[in-house]
Design a protein around this motif. Structure first.
Motif, PDB file in Angstrom:
ATOM      1  N   GLU A  56      70.622  58.003  77.573  1.00 37.86           N
ATOM      2  CA  GLU A  56      70.579  59.196  76.736  1.00 37.86           C
ATOM      3  C   GLU A  56      71.686  59.168  75.680  1.00 37.86           C
ATOM      4  O   GLU A  56      72.813  58.732  75.941  1.00 37.86           O
ATOM      5  CB  GLU A  56      70.722  60.441  77.612  1.00 37.86           C
ATOM      6  N   ASP A  57      71.330  59.644  74.499  1.00 34.29           N
ATOM      7  CA  ASP A  57      72.296  59.780  73.392  1.00 34.29           C
ATOM      8  C   ASP A  57      73.045  61.099  73.591  1.00 34.29           C
ATOM      9  O   ASP A  57      72.632  62.152  73.121  1.00 34.29           O
ATOM     10  CB  ASP A  57      71.555  59.759  72.058  1.00 34.29           C
ATOM     11  N   LEU A  58      74.178  61.026  74.294  1.00 37.55           N
ATOM     12  CA  LEU A  58      74.893  62.241  74.666  1.00 37.55           C
ATOM     13  C   LEU A  58      75.626  62.893  73.503  1.00 37.55           C
ATOM     14  O   LEU A  58      75.772  64.120  73.468  1.00 37.55           O
ATOM     15  CB  LEU A  58      75.891  61.927  75.795  1.00 37.55           C
ATOM     16  N   ASP A  59      76.144  62.113  72.575  1.00 36.12           N
ATOM     17  CA  ASP A  59      76.910  62.716  71.471  1.00 36.12           C
ATOM     18  C   ASP A  59      76.025  63.099  70.285  1.00 36.12           C
ATOM     19  O   ASP A  59      76.506  63.638  69.288  1.00 36.12           O
ATOM     20  CB  ASP A  59      78.049  61.796  71.030  1.00 36.12           C
ATOM     21  N   GLY A  80      72.393  59.944  67.027  1.00 37.03           N
ATOM     22  CA  GLY A  80      71.195  59.205  66.677  1.00 37.03           C
ATOM     23  C   GLY A  80      71.162  57.776  67.182  1.00 37.03           C
ATOM     24  O   GLY A  80      70.173  57.077  66.979  1.00 37.03           O
ATOM     25  N   SER A  81      72.227  57.324  67.858  1.00 34.15           N
ATOM     26  CA  SER A  81      72.251  55.967  68.411  1.00 34.15           C
ATOM     27  C   SER A  81      72.938  55.995  69.760  1.00 34.15           C
ATOM     28  O   SER A  81      73.641  56.948  70.101  1.00 34.15           O
ATOM     29  CB  SER A  81      72.995  55.010  67.467  1.00 34.15           C
ATOM     30  N   VAL A  82      72.732  54.934  70.528  1.00 37.74           N
ATOM     31  CA  VAL A  82      73.335  54.835  71.851  1.00 37.74           C
ATOM     32  C   VAL A  82      74.512  53.867  71.788  1.00 37.74           C
ATOM     33  O   VAL A  82      74.367  52.712  71.411  1.00 37.74           O
ATOM     34  CB  VAL A  82      72.311  54.366  72.900  1.00 37.74           C
ATOM     35  N   ASN A  83      75.674  54.380  72.156  1.00 39.76           N
ATOM     36  CA  ASN A  83      76.898  53.581  72.204  1.00 39.76           C
ATOM     37  C   ASN A  83      77.613  53.930  73.505  1.00 39.76           C
ATOM     38  O   ASN A  83      78.079  55.048  73.670  1.00 39.76           O
ATOM     39  CB  ASN A  83      77.795  53.884  71.001  1.00 39.76           C
ATOM     40  N   ILE A  84      77.684  52.975  74.442  1.00 40.82           N
ATOM     41  CA  ILE A  84      78.216  53.285  75.774  1.00 40.82           C
ATOM     42  C   ILE A  84      79.696  52.928  75.910  1.00 40.82           C
ATOM     43  O   ILE A  84      80.213  52.802  77.025  1.00 40.82           O
ATOM     44  CB  ILE A  84      77.406  52.580  76.883  1.00 40.82           C
ATOM     45  N   ALA A  85      80.390  52.812  74.780  1.00 40.35           N
ATOM     46  CA  ALA A  85      81.835  52.614  74.835  1.00 40.35           C
ATOM     47  C   ALA A  85      82.511  53.902  75.298  1.00 40.35           C
ATOM     48  O   ALA A  85      81.932  54.995  75.242  1.00 40.35           O
ATOM     49  CB  ALA A  85      82.364  52.203  73.465  1.00 40.35           C
ATOM     50  N   ASP A  86      83.751  53.784  75.771  1.00 40.57           N
ATOM     51  CA  ASP A  86      84.509  54.968  76.183  1.00 40.57           C
ATOM     52  C   ASP A  86      84.608  55.958  75.033  1.00 40.57           C
ATOM     53  O   ASP A  86      84.867  55.579  73.886  1.00 40.57           O
ATOM     54  CB  ASP A  86      85.922  54.565  76.623  1.00 40.57           C
TER      55      ASP A  86
END
Length: 975
Positions: A803-806, A809-815
């Motif tokens: 899921e794109d939590l922020d 519009g994109s998925v970035n799983i960095a801290d």
């Protein structure tokens, strides 16, 4: 001739005296001491209260039993009936409260005692197992069935990030740790007393922040001569394993996936089971003792021997103990001597994760024997993250850990109520580690074998001088003490690693057989910290109703900085015994009701290594000078002259209640603690600092909780008794801050402090972190991407939908991006329960434990359900059907860790020995340990590390030692 007639006359008066000892209700008193006055002749009453003793007519028999008034009876007949009355004073449970001795009437802090009859039954090979699940707020955990692994313990949670969270252990006045506790056989322990709140742990100042466990061992008793044997023998079997593909399923899955170049050696090997065996546990102890009113002694010797369920995994612990005491000068001087020691020999499973990961994921078509042509184990060159697991069992990894302690105490009664005592103790510990990795297995090929030998030694000296004054007058009771104490430790050690062996014949026994010895492969150390202390304590009781206790301790340590050499740890507590008030006298249902409130400070300096507060130089490398190799010297780290103790401030409020003559008891406690000056290694700028990290006191942490313990005896008759005891702990933890200013520099910990993540094939690089420390959160939280399930990739395989939590519009799983705090690793609720039922001479006991409110990351399933690594690495049986080709770390495999575990059930039979000569008592038991676990967790077991802060906290990642169940028989005989 006259002497002969006199002798015959005396013999004629001697008789066999038989009788029964009961209480005022007519219930038999078991184990009452009966001695002939002014002699060493004595015996004890049996299960039915019966006794037999040889005495002369006119002799005086003395009857004693804890909690009852002493009685004397002149022998004038051969059959006696004795009714013993309870002593209101002696019935109070005597409790060792640190340096002081108290009772239920005089204690105002949070203290809990577990006596011998309350300790766990079943297979107990570690002293901590004796009290697991017995004390609210105390979490004892041991993952898996490894006999060499010790148990972890936390008293009221985690209070430090870098310092020790293990409680201080005190054995008969000797300061130690959990390692030294293993030098004592569980069968030699009389009681455990747990000091939980700072109003009592402040007695130990800079060492009491994580709680204190006071261990009292069994001593010789006046008028009792005994010889006893205690033993158990049990068989251990594996009762749960991972379900991986067998060779047929492995080949079939490869065929279905169209894999034509499968590495197939034609065998069908279950490597997990090939590593396993039927283990055993045996525990034997022999003790003997004797005593008079003037002196006593007791000696014991024992061995605990375990063969684990994994091949080449063993533990043997030899223990010995001797105690003696003697009165001199009309009982004015008491001399006490104690000696105990142990030798624990262990052979480890080398590198849990590598070994068990290899066993589960290794190609099952490989054979379970060495290659007949090469004489070595076949290895899979494609699977570079694992080795042949049977080859790994050839790694010889051992440890010998020996303890010896001698201690002595002299107590001089100056006048009634005023005593001066001095105590001295010396403890020596040597730990020898040795390891050899053969040249013929994958782990040893690159270095042509590897051998290691290392010795770590410690010496601990403790001496104190204490003045104690006790006085009871009218309605007042005063107990005061003053103490001066010094502790000095010395730690030394060395280690050597060599490589390049041309043969495996020498192993680690001849390091000269290794051709390669590099600079840095040899190490040694020395440090000698010292702690000086002064302590005062006053306990005052008025009219048995109002209790007040004040402690003050000052500690001076060589480990802290020059600017903070001394610290002060005060505490105070008060209690109100409401049940003693006149307005409660008519409420017969309530026999005990007491309110307690306390506040105090305790410290922790375990995170500070010796010389950290000082500029330290040491070897840094090798260079060439004038054509000769020369070792260079330099500073090793930033020093901090302002280092000081972490300080924990604790408020505690509690209530103790007893109903129906204590057939129902309730203990309720609330605590709130805040640790300040938290020690942490901060990232700093270079320059002005020489190195990029600095240990400093700038953080804070909060802990709070509610503890409830309930005990009941709903059924109690001569022939039957039912007892139920349960406890529950609710605990909360929060990291409040990790920032501040030092030397004009603003310092702050990272926002996302990673503790641990996934390891293994396919996890190199990427965002594989799972467990974190974060300010504003409990210690050890899961910070993960959110998965909405599996998504079809369009080719019949699946991946995790993230899921794109922020919302960018994109998925970035960095801290700091598409991650969230998904739960905590440490349980919010801990529970323990024990149910015991007795019918005449038979009894049954069931112990249970549980943990709730936490989560576990099932990294084992994440790895073994990933078909991307197949067929190089084997997978679970259900993996081909689900066909997941993704091993991205998300919350998909984050599961609830709640469980309820049935620890053991023990059946006991107290054999009637009243007609047996020389045998006072005999007991047979049959126990089953690790009965079952109720849980929704899909992994092998939810009982993984959920207490110790580290890289494996809350993560089940291919490293779990298999679960075993033990069936054992026990025998206890007293002569």
């Amino acid at each position: 001739m006259v002497g002969l007639f006199v002798s015959l006359g005396v013999s004629a008066q001697q008789m066999t005296v038989k009788g029964t000892v009961t209480d005022v209700q007519g219930e038999p008193i078991i184990g009452a001491n009966i001695i002939v006055e002014k002699s060493a002749v004595g015996t004890i009453s049996d299960f039915d209260g019966n006794f037999t003793i040889q005495a002369n007519k006119g002799d005086v028999l003395i009857f004693r039993f804890v909690g009852y008034k002493e009685q004397k009876l002149k022998v004038d007949r051969s059959t006696l009936s004795i009714v013993m009355e309870e002593d209101a004073v002696l019935m109070e449970d005597v409790v060792v409260v640190g340096y002081a001795v108290g009772s239920s009437k005089t204690i105002s802090g949070s203290v809990e005692k577990v006596g011998r009859d309350q300790m766990n039954a079943g297979v107990v090979v570690n002293p901590l197992q004796s009290i697991k699940g017995k004390v609210a707020g105390v979490n004892i955990q041991k993952a898996g069935g490894d006999p060499t692994a010790g148990a972890s313990i936390r008293v009221r949670g985690t209070t430090s990030l870098t310092g020790g969270n293990d409680p201080l252990v005190i054995i008969d006045g000797v300061f130690g740790d959990l390692g030294m506790l293993n030098a004592i056989s569980p069968s030699d322990i009389e009681s455990f007393t747990v000091l939980k709140d700072a109003s009592e742990t402040a007695q130990y100042g800079s060492r009491g922040a994580s709680g204190v466990i006071v261990v009292s061992t069994i001593k010789g008793k006046s008028g009792v001569k005994t010889l006893s044997y205690d033993g158990t023998f049990g068989v251990e079997t594996v009762y749960k394993n991972l379900k991986m593909l067998d060779a047929n399923g492995y080949r079939s899955a490869a065929e279905n996936l169209g894999i034509t170049n499968l590495l197939n050696l034609g065998h069908n090997t279950n490597f997990v089971k090939e590593m396993q065996q039927t283990g055993y546990t045996q525990n034997h102890r022999v003790s003997f003792s004797n005593g008079t009113d003037d002196s006593n002694y007791r000696a014991s010797i024992g061995v605990i021997d375990q063969k684990g369920i994994i091949k080449n995994n063993t533990m043997r612990n030899y223990t010995a103990k001797f105690d003696a005491s003697q009165f001199m000068f009309d009982h004015k001087l008491k001399l006490e001597l104690g000696v105990f020691g142990s030798l624990k020999q262990s052979r480890f499973v080398n590198d849990y994760q590598k070994t068990f990961y290899s066993a589960a994921s290794y190609n099952p078509t490989y054979p379970n024997f060495k290659n007949p042509e090469t004489g070595i184990w076949d290895e899979n060159a494609n699977a570079n993250e694992v080795h042949n697991p049977l080859g790994r069992l050839d790694i010889n990894d051992r440890e010998n850990n020996a303890y010896i302690n001698t201690n002595a105490k002299l107590t001089w009664t100056i006048i009634d109520g005023l005593k001066l005592s001095t105590f001295g103790s010396y403890t020596y510990n040597v730990k020898e580690n040795k390891k050899y990795i053969p040249t013929t297995i994958e782990a040893g090929k690159a270095n042509r074998g590897e051998a290691y030998r290392g010795d770590n030694k410690s010496e601990a000296l403790l001496a104190n001088l204490m003045l104690n004054y006790t006085k009871t007058f009218d309605k007042h009771h005063l107990d005061a003490l003053a103490l001066a104490e010094v502790q000095k430790n010395k730690y030394t050690g060395f280690g050597t690693t060599v490589h390049g062996f041309s043969t495996d014949a020498f192993g680690y026994n001849n390091l000269q057989a290794g051709a390669v010895l590099k600079w840095g492969d040899i190490s040694s150390y020395y440090n000698d910290p010292t702690l000086a202390s002064f302590m005062g304590r006053v306990n005052y009781v008025y009219d048995d109703k109002y209790i007040a206790t004040v402690n003050m301790r000052a500690d001076g340590s060589s480990k802290v900085g020059d600017n903070n050499k001394w610290a002060y740890f005060p505490s105070a507590s008060v209690a109100w015994a409401i049940a003693q008030e006149d307005f409660m006298k008519d409420i017969k249902v309530v026999n005990d009701l007491k309110l307690r409130v306390g506040y105090g400070l305790a410290g922790n300096q375990d995170a500070i290594a010796s010389y950290t507060s000082l500029p330290l130089m040491g070897p840094t490398g090798v260079t060439t000078l004038n054509g000769l190799p020369t070792v260079t010297l330099g500073t090793l780290r930033n020093h901090n002259p302002d280092l000081k103790w972490e300080v924990k401030r604790t408020f505690n409020a509690g209530v103790d209640a007893g109903f129906f003559n204590d057939r129902l008891t309730v203990v309720l406690d609330y605590y709130y603690s805040k640790t300040t000056d938290l020690l942490y290694n901060y990232d700093v700028k270079v320059p002005p600092f020489t190195f990029p990290t600095l240990l400093a006191n700038m953080g804070s942490m909060r802990n709070s909780g509610l503890e409830l313990a309930i005990g009941g005896t709903p059924l109690q008759t001569k022939d039957m008794e039912l007892t139920i005891n349960a406890n529950m702990t609710y605990q909360k933890n929060k990291l409040l801050s990790l920032d501040g200013t030092y030397m004009g520099e603003e310092m702050s910990a990272k926002k996302y402090m990673n503790l641990g993540g996934m390891n293994g094939a396919g996890f190199i690089g990427g965002h594989n972190q799972i467990i974190y420390q974060m300010v504003g959160q409990p210690v050890g939280v899961f910070y993960l991407p959110k998965s909405n399930g599996l998504i079809d990739n369009g080719f019949g395989d699946y991946s995790y939908q993230i899921e794109d939590l922020d919302g960018d519009g994109s998925v970035n799983i960095a801290d700091g991006k598409d991650r969230y705090v998904a739960g905590q690793a440490m349980p919010k609720v801990l529970m323990g329960a024990n149910v015991g039922f007795r019918y005449k001479q038979f009894d049954i006991q069931l112990q249970m434990n549980g943990a709730f409110g936490h989560k576990i990351y099932n990294g084992t399933s994440l790895s073994y359900m990933n078909m991307n690594q197949f067929p190089t690495y084997n997978v679970m049986k259900k993996a081909p059907a689900q066909n997941i080709k993704d091993q991205t770390v998300t919350d998909y495999w984050l599961e609830r860790g709640d469980y309820w575990h049935f620890d053991y059930v023990t059946l006991g039979w107290n054999i009637d020995t009243s007609k047996w000569n020389f045998v006072n008592s005999m007991r047979l038991t049959f126990s089953v340990n690790n009965l079952a676990t109720i849980t929704n967790y899909s992994g092998l077991s939810p009982m993984i590390n959920s207490t110790v802060v580290g890289g494996d906290l809350g993560i089940d990642d291919k490293r779990f030692y298999p679960l075993s169940r033990t069936y054992s028989l026990g025998l206890s005989v007293n002569f």
